[in-house]
Design an enzyme around this catalytic site. Structure first.
Site, short mmCIF file in Angstrom:
data_model
loop_
_atom_site.label_atom_id
_atom_site.label_comp_id
_atom_site.label_asym_id
_atom_site.label_seq_id
_atom_site.Cartn_x
_atom_site.Cartn_y
_atom_site.Cartn_z
N ARG A 1 0.82 -1.22 0.00
CA ARG A 1 0.00 0.00 0.00
C ARG A 1 0.85 1.26 0.00
O ARG A 1 0.42 2.31 -0.48
CB ARG A 1 -0.99 -0.04 1.17
CG ARG A 1 -2.06 -1.13 0.99
CD ARG A 1 -3.00 -1.19 2.16
NE ARG A 1 -2.36 -1.59 3.39
CZ ARG A 1 -2.14 -2.86 3.75
NH1 ARG A 1 -2.51 -3.84 2.96
NH2 ARG A 1 -1.54 -3.14 4.89
N GLU B 1 5.01 -11.21 15.07
CA GLU B 1 4.49 -11.92 16.24
C GLU B 1 4.84 -13.42 16.16
O GLU B 1 5.27 -14.02 17.12
CB GLU B 1 2.98 -11.72 16.32
CG GLU B 1 2.42 -12.08 17.67
CD GLU B 1 0.93 -11.81 17.73
OE1 GLU B 1 0.40 -11.14 16.83
OE2 GLU B 1 0.31 -12.30 18.68
P1 AMP Z 1 4.58 -2.90 11.85
O1 AMP Z 1 5.84 -3.45 11.26
O2 AMP Z 1 4.09 -3.70 13.01
O3 AMP Z 1 4.70 -1.42 12.17
O4 AMP Z 1 3.45 -3.06 10.74
C1 AMP Z 1 3.33 -2.12 9.73
C2 AMP Z 1 3.03 -2.75 8.39
O5 AMP Z 1 2.01 -3.74 8.51
C3 AMP Z 1 2.53 -1.71 7.43
O6 AMP Z 1 3.09 -1.97 6.15
C4 AMP Z 1 1.02 -1.86 7.44
O7 AMP Z 1 0.51 -1.77 6.14
C5 AMP Z 1 0.77 -3.23 8.05
N1 AMP Z 1 -0.13 -3.21 9.22
C6 AMP Z 1 0.18 -3.57 10.49
N2 AMP Z 1 -0.87 -3.49 11.30
C7 AMP Z 1 -1.89 -3.06 10.54
C8 AMP Z 1 -3.28 -2.77 10.80
N3 AMP Z 1 -3.83 -2.91 12.03
N4 AMP Z 1 -4.05 -2.35 9.77
C9 AMP Z 1 -3.53 -2.20 8.54
N5 AMP Z 1 -2.25 -2.46 8.23
C10 AMP Z 1 -1.44 -2.89 9.21
#
Ligand code: AMP
Length: 188
Positions: free
Chosen positions: A76, A113
């Site tokens: 995205r 996770e």
């Molecule tokens: P993180 O590495 O945990 O910060 O996760 C971020 C990535 O995962 C981004 O590329 C987001 O598009 C996706 N992502 C993680 N959690 C969500 C969520 N609750 N809703 C939408 N996209 C998420």
């Protein structure tokens, strides 16, 4: 659409932009797995007026002359990065999931996770001193962003800024990325 009250909506570009983003996010419970509320920004991408406001707002925040290249994180982030790059008249570089790039690439792995994820960027993506604006849709734990910012620097770029449309504050991704500044249009 998510119902919001003006007093509860906050973000680093002020309440007006934050409200605009909040008005075009759909909460999808238990996707992609039970317990996760997926923040679906497709309605924002699909609304031409709001999308343009958001893209212009990101460029205005950083300053049109503060970056020479935009990086989008698969998938995205590509949508946001390409629009910023076009509007600002600069190039765009994709940071991709493992195994998608055809030429020599740097890799960065980070913990999920369950298990691990790997992101990659072409080794010749930047010339030394390129100022790179990094964008994605959602900041959650910050692992994706941290890996991407490391990749940009390893490939010779200088991180000029990092913007997300939406930040999930309770996961403290911003803390993880500190002292690098995070620009989130909407913080929930
Ligand atoms: P993180 O590495 O945990 O910060 O996760 C971020 C990535 O995962 C981004 O590329 C987001 O598009 C996706 N992502 C993680 N959690 C969500 C969520 N609750 N809703 C939408 N996209 C998420």
């Amino acid at each position: 659409m998510t119902e919001t009250h003006s007093t509860a909506v906050r973000g680093d570009s002020g309440p007006e932009v934050a409200r605009l983003v909040a008005s075009r996010v759909l909460d999808v419970p238990d996707f992609p797995k039970p317990g996760v509320v997926f923040k679906d920004l497709m309605p924002l991408f699909a609304d031409g007026h709001v999308f343009r406001e958001v893209i212009d707002g990101i460029i205005a925040h950083h300053g049109r002359d503060s970056f020479d290249m935009v990086v989008g994180i698969e998938a995205r982030g590509f949508v946001i990065a390409a629009a910023i790059a076009y509007a600002a008249g600069v190039g765009v570089v994709p940071v991709r999931k493992a195994g998608k790039l055809p030429r020599p690439a740097y890799s960065a792995s980070y913990a999920l996770e369950y298990g691990e994820a790997t992101l990659e960027v072409h080794q010749d993506a930047f010339t030394a001193g390129h100022r790179v604006l990094v964008v994605d849709d959602v900041l959650a734990t910050g692992g994706t962003a941290e890996a991407t910012l490391d990749l940009v620097e390893r490939a010779g770029g200088t991180v000029a800024g990092f913007t997300v449309l939406l930040e999930l504050a309770f996961l403290e991704g911003r803390k993880r990325l500190s002292p690098r500044p995070v620009h989130a249009l909407l913080t929930v």
